[in-house]
Design a protein around this motif. Structure first.
Motif, PDB file in Angstrom:
ATOM      1  N   THR A 158       0.829  -1.210   0.000  1.00 44.86           N
ATOM      2  CA  THR A 158       0.000   0.000   0.000  1.00 44.86           C
ATOM      3  C   THR A 158       0.859   1.254   0.000  1.00 44.86           C
ATOM      4  OG1 THR A 158      -1.733  -1.171   1.221  1.00 44.86           O
ATOM      5  CG2 THR A 158      -1.843   1.224   1.211  1.00 44.86           C
ATOM      6  N   PHE A 159       1.923   1.251   0.807  1.00 45.42           N
ATOM      7  CA  PHE A 159       2.818   2.407   0.861  1.00 45.42           C
ATOM      8  C   PHE A 159       3.520   2.612  -0.477  1.00 45.42           C
ATOM      9  CE2 PHE A 159       7.046   4.200   1.734  1.00 45.42           C
ATOM     10  CZ  PHE A 159       6.675   5.403   2.331  1.00 45.42           C
ATOM     11  N   THR A 160       3.947   1.517  -1.103  1.00 41.84           N
ATOM     12  CA  THR A 160       4.592   1.615  -2.414  1.00 41.84           C
ATOM     13  C   THR A 160       3.630   2.165  -3.454  1.00 41.84           C
ATOM     14  OG1 THR A 160       6.003  -0.272  -1.843  1.00 41.84           O
ATOM     15  CG2 THR A 160       5.853   0.343  -4.173  1.00 41.84           C
ATOM     16  N   LEU A 161       2.398   1.658  -3.432  1.00 39.05           N
ATOM     17  CA  LEU A 161       1.394   2.162  -4.364  1.00 39.05           C
ATOM     18  C   LEU A 161       1.107   3.638  -4.127  1.00 39.05           C
ATOM     19  CD1 LEU A 161      -1.174  -0.791  -4.449  1.00 39.05           C
ATOM     20  CD2 LEU A 161       0.441  -0.128  -6.227  1.00 39.05           C
ATOM     21  N   GLN A 162       1.180   4.052  -2.862  1.00 35.93           N
ATOM     22  CA  GLN A 162       0.941   5.461  -2.561  1.00 35.93           C
ATOM     23  C   GLN A 162       2.010   6.339  -3.193  1.00 35.93           C
ATOM     24  OE1 GLN A 162      -1.838   6.153  -1.551  1.00 35.93           O
ATOM     25  NE2 GLN A 162      -1.996   7.461   0.221  1.00 35.93           N
ATOM     26  N   LEU A 163       3.246   5.900  -3.157  1.00 35.13           N
ATOM     27  CA  LEU A 163       4.325   6.656  -3.805  1.00 35.13           C
ATOM     28  C   LEU A 163       4.119   6.702  -5.314  1.00 35.13           C
ATOM     29  CD1 LEU A 163       7.473   5.387  -1.859  1.00 35.13           C
ATOM     30  CD2 LEU A 163       6.231   7.535  -1.532  1.00 35.13           C
ATOM     31  N   ILE A 164       3.706   5.567  -5.887  1.00 37.23           N
ATOM     32  CA  ILE A 164       3.433   5.530  -7.327  1.00 37.23           C
ATOM     33  C   ILE A 164       2.279   6.462  -7.680  1.00 37.23           C
ATOM     34  CG2 ILE A 164       2.698   4.042  -9.228  1.00 37.23           C
ATOM     35  CD1 ILE A 164       4.123   1.732  -7.842  1.00 37.23           C
ATOM     36  N   ASN A 165       1.253   6.494  -6.828  1.00 37.77           N
ATOM     37  CA  ASN A 165       0.118   7.384  -7.079  1.00 37.77           C
ATOM     38  C   ASN A 165       0.538   8.852  -7.069  1.00 37.77           C
ATOM     39  OD1 ASN A 165      -1.731   5.276  -7.291  1.00 37.77           O
ATOM     40  ND2 ASN A 165      -2.135   5.261  -5.096  1.00 37.77           N
ATOM     41  N   ILE A 166       1.405   9.210  -6.138  1.00 38.81           N
ATOM     42  CA  ILE A 166       1.880  10.593  -6.070  1.00 38.81           C
ATOM     43  C   ILE A 166       2.651  10.951  -7.342  1.00 38.81           C
ATOM     44  CG2 ILE A 166       3.415  12.167  -4.829  1.00 38.81           C
ATOM     45  CD1 ILE A 166       2.696  10.689  -2.256  1.00 38.81           C
ATOM     46  N   CYS A 167       3.505  10.023  -7.788  1.00 36.98           N
ATOM     47  CA  CYS A 167       4.235  10.256  -9.044  1.00 36.98           C
ATOM     48  C   CYS A 167       3.273  10.372 -10.222  1.00 36.98           C
ATOM     49  CB  CYS A 167       5.233   9.126  -9.287  1.00 36.98           C
ATOM     50  SG  CYS A 167       6.572   9.038  -8.071  1.00 36.98           S
ATOM     51  N   ALA A 168       2.213   9.542 -10.216  1.00 34.76           N
ATOM     52  CA  ALA A 168       1.228   9.594 -11.300  1.00 34.76           C
ATOM     53  C   ALA A 168       0.475  10.913 -11.294  1.00 34.76           C
ATOM     54  CB  ALA A 168       0.253   8.429 -11.167  1.00 34.76           C
ATOM     55  N   ILE A 169       0.156  11.421 -10.111  1.00 40.62           N
ATOM     56  CA  ILE A 169      -0.530  12.711 -10.011  1.00 40.62           C
ATOM     57  C   ILE A 169       0.332  13.826 -10.580  1.00 40.62           C
ATOM     58  CG2 ILE A 169      -1.376  14.441  -8.377  1.00 40.62           C
ATOM     59  CD1 ILE A 169      -2.321  12.146  -6.600  1.00 40.62           C
ATOM     60  N   ILE A 170       1.622  13.818 -10.228  1.00 35.68           N
ATOM     61  CA  ILE A 170       2.536  14.856 -10.728  1.00 35.68           C
ATOM     62  C   ILE A 170       2.714  14.737 -12.245  1.00 35.68           C
ATOM     63  CG2 ILE A 170       4.895  15.720 -10.607  1.00 35.68           C
ATOM     64  CD1 ILE A 170       4.987  14.797  -7.699  1.00 35.68           C
ATOM     65  N   ALA A 171       2.936  13.506 -12.728  1.00 37.79           N
ATOM     66  CA  ALA A 171       3.173  13.300 -14.159  1.00 37.79           C
ATOM     67  C   ALA A 171       1.952  13.685 -14.984  1.00 37.79           C
ATOM     68  CB  ALA A 171       3.554  11.843 -14.421  1.00 37.79           C
ATOM     69  N   ASN A 172       0.768  13.286 -14.548  1.00 39.04           N
ATOM     70  CA  ASN A 172      -0.438  13.626 -15.312  1.00 39.04           C
ATOM     71  C   ASN A 172      -0.760  15.111 -15.234  1.00 39.04           C
ATOM     72  OD1 ASN A 172      -1.816  11.082 -16.434  1.00 39.04           O
ATOM     73  ND2 ASN A 172      -1.317  10.459 -14.361  1.00 39.04           N
ATOM     74  N   SER A 173      -0.423  15.751 -14.121  1.00 41.93           N
ATOM     75  CA  SER A 173      -0.610  17.203 -14.030  1.00 41.93           C
ATOM     76  C   SER A 173       0.259  17.918 -15.056  1.00 41.93           C
ATOM     77  CB  SER A 173      -0.274  17.689 -12.613  1.00 41.93           C
ATOM     78  OG  SER A 173      -1.114  17.083 -11.654  1.00 41.93           O
ATOM     79  N   LEU A 174       1.515  17.474 -15.178  1.00 46.86           N
ATOM     80  CA  LEU A 174       2.403  18.064 -16.181  1.00 46.86           C
ATOM     81  C   LEU A 174       1.901  17.784 -17.593  1.00 46.86           C
ATOM     82  CD1 LEU A 174       5.874  17.178 -14.598  1.00 46.86           C
ATOM     83  CD2 LEU A 174       4.700  19.380 -14.561  1.00 46.86           C
ATOM     84  N   SER A 175       1.387  16.581 -17.828  1.00 48.97           N
ATOM     85  CA  SER A 175       0.868  16.238 -19.159  1.00 48.97           C
ATOM     86  C   SER A 175      -0.322  17.115 -19.523  1.00 48.97           C
ATOM     87  CB  SER A 175       0.467  14.761 -19.197  1.00 48.97           C
ATOM     88  OG  SER A 175       1.580  13.920 -18.967  1.00 48.97           O
ATOM     89  N   ILE A 176      -1.216  17.321 -18.572  1.00 50.94           N
ATOM     90  CA  ILE A 176      -2.388  18.172 -18.816  1.00 50.94           C
ATOM     91  C   ILE A 176      -1.957  19.595 -19.132  1.00 50.94           C
ATOM     92  CG2 ILE A 176      -4.465  19.148 -17.764  1.00 50.94           C
ATOM     93  CD1 ILE A 176      -4.691  16.531 -16.156  1.00 50.94           C
TER      94      ILE A 176
END
Length: 312
Positions: free
Chosen positions: A58-76
């Motif tokens: 769960t903690f690992t997935l949370q880190l991945i989710n944070i990276c996904a939020i940042i990456a998709n924000s930049l993409s948008i």
């Protein structure tokens, strides 16, 4: 701070992670632990070790989710800067927005599980409320992402099959309308789950306070609507999207190879004619090799993207 006995403490902490091994559409104690492959591991590991591993995941997935939020924000931000005059920018922006929302919802669910496991005093039932405010939307939004991916594959396939007509077949307004229809047909049915389940305040004797919880509605209509929405949006729609991606990927790869073969044959014929006239402008084998390698890289990229989608 509330005080738990050791047995109550372990029960509360483990019940927070039991949600991860249950049927995702079973709430409020309607559990089916035998339906998950994770329960098989519990026969070989102690509860403490098993849930420690799940918390690490769960903690690992949370880190991945944070990276996904940042990456998709930049993409948008990049797509907004580029504008929406190109149809592909619209579909890719919709995909980035959906991925961003998926990451936020999964972050919310993981956070609630983590806080409940550590006995943080919350004004709501962490498992049930987070599922109804995030888990349901995540499930249906995944179907939306699948259909947007299928539309992008279809769009790329049209570009290769009908390169001279693609401007007339795929327009910015048509792409925007397609994204709107996909969202309406795949994500909006998730709100039918609020007919099957409803929020309710109840007293928790362990916390000695009233908390927000969810309870199932026993209405036959509500149960029927839940089953219909889950079957259509959770089974039929993803399978159809998967089929479209498979078909479009196969057509795309086949057509790219045909174009590559035709281009090489034309280049080779032209080279032979030029050499017959002893003109120094003949195409070299290196040029033909570069063209072939470029087509091969494009084919491999398309197949890689489709394979990642299949695995996910």
């Amino acid at each position: 701070m509330c005080v738990f006995s050791r047995e109550e403490d372990n029960t509360t902490r483990y019940s927070a992670l039991d949600q991860m091994t249950n049927n995702p559409f079973n709430l409020c104690g309607e559990n089916n632990k035998n339906s998950s492959m994770l329960t098989l591991a519990r026969g070989f590991l102690s509860d403490e070790i098993f849930y420690t591993i799940l918390l690490f995941i769960t903690f690992t997935l949370q880190l991945i989710n944070i990276c996904a939020i940042i990456a998709n924000s930049l993409s948008i931000a990049v797509f907004v800067k580029l504008g929406f005059s190109e149809p592909s920018n619209i579909s890719l922006t919709a995909l980035a927005v959906c991925d961003f929302i998926l990451a936020v919802l999964l972050t919310w669910n993981n956070l609630c599980v983590w806080l409940t496991y550590h006995n943080v005093r919350l004004p709501f039932h962490g498992n049930n409320v987070s599922f109804l405010t995030g888990g349901v939307q995540w499930t249906f939004l995944s179907s939306t992402v699948a259909w947007i991916t299928a539309f992008i594959s279809f769009e790329r396939c049209i570009c290769i099959l009908f390169p001279l007509k693609v401007r007339r077949l795929i327009t910015p307004s048509g792409t925007f309308l397609a994204m709107l229809i996909i969202i309406l047909l795949t994500f909006c049915p998730s709100f039918l789950m609020y007919i099957r389940y409803k929020f309710m305040w109840e007293f928790n004797p362990y916390l000695n306070m009233t908390i927000l919880n969810t309870i199932p509605v026993k209405s036959e209509l509500a149960i029927l609507l839940e089953k219909i929405s889950v079957v259509i949006c959770g089974v039929i729609q993803p399978l159809l999207a998967f089929s479209i991606v498979v078909i479009c990927t196969v057509l795309l790869v086949v057509q790219l190879r045909k174009i590559s073969s035709w281009r090489l044959s034309v280049t080779s014929a032209k080279s032979q004619r030029v050499q017959a006239k002893k003109t120094p402008a003949a195409s070299s084998p290196a040029t033909e090799a570069r063209i072939s390698q470029k087509e091969e890289r494009l084919v491999r990229m398309v197949v890689a993207i489709a394979t990642i989608y299949y695995l996910l």
